[in-house]
Design a protein around this motif. Sequence first.
Motif, PDB file in Angstrom:
ATOM      1  N   LEU A  12      -1.063  10.093  -2.032  1.00 35.35           N
ATOM      2  CA  LEU A  12      -0.309   8.882  -2.343  1.00 35.35           C
ATOM      3  C   LEU A  12       0.553   8.485  -1.148  1.00 35.35           C
ATOM      4  N   GLU A  13       0.359   7.239  -0.668  1.00 41.32           N
ATOM      5  CA  GLU A  13       1.147   6.698   0.436  1.00 41.32           C
ATOM      6  C   GLU A  13       1.736   5.358   0.001  1.00 41.32           C
ATOM      7  N   ARG A  14       2.541   4.759   0.878  1.00 41.18           N
ATOM      8  CA  ARG A  14       3.215   3.510   0.531  1.00 41.18           C
ATOM      9  C   ARG A  14       3.149   2.522   1.680  1.00 41.18           C
ATOM     10  N   VAL A  15       3.036   1.245   1.336  1.00 38.01           N
ATOM     11  CA  VAL A  15       3.178   0.168   2.320  1.00 38.01           C
ATOM     12  C   VAL A  15       4.236  -0.790   1.789  1.00 38.01           C
ATOM     13  N   ASN A  21       3.865 -12.528  -2.530  1.00 36.17           N
ATOM     14  CA  ASN A  21       2.706 -13.377  -2.813  1.00 36.17           C
ATOM     15  C   ASN A  21       1.649 -13.323  -1.721  1.00 36.17           C
ATOM     16  N   ILE A  22       1.623 -12.242  -0.967  1.00 41.40           N
ATOM     17  CA  ILE A  22       0.606 -12.135   0.085  1.00 41.40           C
ATOM     18  C   ILE A  22      -0.791 -12.078  -0.511  1.00 41.40           C
ATOM     19  N   THR A  23      -1.781 -12.370   0.310  1.00 37.94           N
ATOM     20  CA  THR A  23      -3.178 -12.334  -0.136  1.00 37.94           C
ATOM     21  C   THR A  23      -3.757 -10.939   0.059  1.00 37.94           C
ATOM     22  N   ILE A  24      -4.925 -10.747  -0.496  1.00 39.11           N
ATOM     23  CA  ILE A  24      -5.652  -9.480  -0.289  1.00 39.11           C
ATOM     24  C   ILE A  24      -5.888  -9.257   1.196  1.00 39.11           C
ATOM     25  N   SER A  25      -6.210 -10.331   1.919  1.00 35.46           N
ATOM     26  CA  SER A  25      -6.435 -10.221   3.359  1.00 35.46           C
ATOM     27  C   SER A  25      -5.174  -9.760   4.071  1.00 35.46           C
ATOM     28  N   ASN A  26      -4.020 -10.339   3.678  1.00 38.89           N
ATOM     29  CA  ASN A  26      -2.748  -9.903   4.266  1.00 38.89           C
ATOM     30  C   ASN A  26      -2.475  -8.436   3.974  1.00 38.89           C
ATOM     31  N   LEU A  27      -2.741  -8.036   2.732  1.00 36.74           N
ATOM     32  CA  LEU A  27      -2.496  -6.652   2.329  1.00 36.74           C
ATOM     33  C   LEU A  27      -3.342  -5.684   3.155  1.00 36.74           C
ATOM     34  N   LYS A  28      -4.604  -6.038   3.382  1.00 34.82           N
ATOM     35  CA  LYS A  28      -5.475  -5.172   4.186  1.00 34.82           C
ATOM     36  C   LYS A  28      -4.943  -5.040   5.611  1.00 34.82           C
ATOM     37  N   SER A  29      -4.402  -6.145   6.140  1.00 35.12           N
ATOM     38  CA  SER A  29      -3.831  -6.085   7.487  1.00 35.12           C
ATOM     39  C   SER A  29      -2.607  -5.184   7.524  1.00 35.12           C
ATOM     40  N   ILE A  30      -1.792  -5.240   6.472  1.00 33.78           N
ATOM     41  CA  ILE A  30      -0.620  -4.367   6.394  1.00 33.78           C
ATOM     42  C   ILE A  30      -1.051  -2.901   6.307  1.00 33.78           C
ATOM     43  N   GLU A  32      -3.789  -1.647   7.491  1.00 24.83           N
ATOM     44  CA  GLU A  32      -4.266  -1.269   8.819  1.00 24.83           C
ATOM     45  C   GLU A  32      -3.097  -0.951   9.738  1.00 24.83           C
ATOM     46  N   SER A  33      -2.047  -1.759   9.662  1.00 25.02           N
ATOM     47  CA  SER A  33      -0.896  -1.583  10.536  1.00 25.02           C
ATOM     48  C   SER A  33      -0.086  -0.348  10.176  1.00 25.02           C
ATOM     49  N   GLN A  34       0.152  -0.144   8.884  1.00 26.55           N
ATOM     50  CA  GLN A  34       1.060   0.926   8.458  1.00 26.55           C
ATOM     51  C   GLN A  34       0.358   2.253   8.176  1.00 26.55           C
ATOM     52  N   LEU A  35      -0.893   2.198   7.740  1.00 28.39           N
ATOM     53  CA  LEU A  35      -1.617   3.428   7.381  1.00 28.39           C
ATOM     54  C   LEU A  35      -2.767   3.746   8.329  1.00 28.39           C
ATOM     55  N   ARG A  36      -3.036   2.834   9.267  1.00 25.06           N
ATOM     56  CA  ARG A  36      -4.058   3.078  10.299  1.00 25.06           C
ATOM     57  C   ARG A  36      -5.464   3.219   9.741  1.00 25.06           C
ATOM     58  N   VAL A  37      -5.775   2.403   8.759  1.00 22.07           N
ATOM     59  CA  VAL A  37      -7.152   2.311   8.255  1.00 22.07           C
ATOM     60  C   VAL A  37      -7.666   0.925   8.615  1.00 22.07           C
ATOM     61  N   PRO A  38      -8.684   0.789   9.464  1.00 18.54           N
ATOM     62  CA  PRO A  38      -9.183  -0.529   9.875  1.00 18.54           C
ATOM     63  C   PRO A  38      -9.579  -1.384   8.675  1.00 18.54           C
ATOM     64  N   VAL A  39      -9.280  -2.677   8.780  1.00 19.72           N
ATOM     65  CA  VAL A  39      -9.602  -3.610   7.694  1.00 19.72           C
ATOM     66  C   VAL A  39     -11.072  -3.534   7.325  1.00 19.72           C
TER      67      VAL A  39
END
Length: 412
Positions: A12-15, A21-30, A32-39
């Motif tokens: 279990l991790e957290r972002v 109201n971000i989009t799914i696309s925004n969430l995936k980018s976050i 990638e940035s915070q957890l280092r998993v490519p979109v």
Amino acid sequence: MVMIRIRSRDGLERVTTEDPNITISNLKSIIESQLRVPVTNQTLSTNQSLLLAKTLDDLSRFTDMSDPNASISRLGIGHGSIIYLAYEGQRSVAGPNFNPSGSFGRKMTVEDLIAKQMRVSRQENPHCELVSFDRDAANAFQQYVSDALAFGVKRGGVMYGTVSEEGKVEVDFIYEPPQQGTEENLILLRDPDEEKLVEAIAMGLGMRSVGFIFTQTVSQDKKDYTMSNSEILQAAELHAQSELKEWVTAIVKLEVNEDGAADVHFEAFQISDVCVKLFKEEWFETEIPEDADPKLSRMKKDVVVGVKDTKEVDNDFFLVVVKISDHQGPLSSSFPIENRNIPVTMRALKNHLDRNRGQSFARRISDFHLLLLLARFLDLNADVPALAECVQSQSSVPEGYQILIESLASSS
């Protein structure tokens, strides 16, 4: 600030994000940035079954978060929500530092937190390639349980033998310590002085302790478990004490065959690495209530099983099946065995020596249980290993030992 919990195979991790109201696309980018998993590697879902997906076809069935332009708030995802992440490849789990304790306590990373989580999963392969039982030793153990105890009370023993470089365990004798058995429980009444004699004999024979063997009673055969929680605790304790990665736990029980007759059945397992670790680090609840489900082991704090945090673990998660074989070892098992209902006397020694009079003296005393009786009258550090070495090499037994043994036998 919106905090979203991400559950993946890593725990279990957290972002976090400022915008609810971000989009799914925004969430995936976050992510990638915070957890280092490519979109491009991410599959997201609110369905925890995502973490059980094995193939691309399996992953393609999770479409609830597949629209990159959908708002997370529209999907009911907000502060504190859990979503599930599946991804391909490897990564180094990292995250922002934070100090959960304010002015005291060191800063902790997500790596620190995950390290504190104990994940329990099935161990695919044992460290032991197979376990081979000396036929006479195995038969002497099961015959007593079958004939004298009728599988009505539990019985146990410590197995001794050798371990090959390939991880093959050979069991050549079974030491039965003082004990008390009931239908459900087995209490080993450890005798340190006797165990020192056993270890000295084993050392002289070129052997060591390699496992634990115990019986399950007829009443246990009607219950839905391979090993009970109390059996797991006992087996894990002995495995942990041994410091031998190939350590084997064997079960002997009575099973009804296709013809309706009862057969004695041997099973062998290794207690998994994670189970031994949990025991050493005192995660197990050792006081078991009478109404507890015997097929579940209870922990003092949550462990992660699959995607679930739980304090109860199915015992089968801790067992790794080991293949069984048999062999004819270097020792006999015809001498009366220690710590049973009938005490072992010098009359038994005389009868044994007389019965094998045509053999060499080393062969006549090539029985662990006989050596254990003799060891009580010998020097632990010198005589016991020396006599055992004569048996191990089948070399000439010094005349002084022969005279002493014959004298003990004649004293009956």
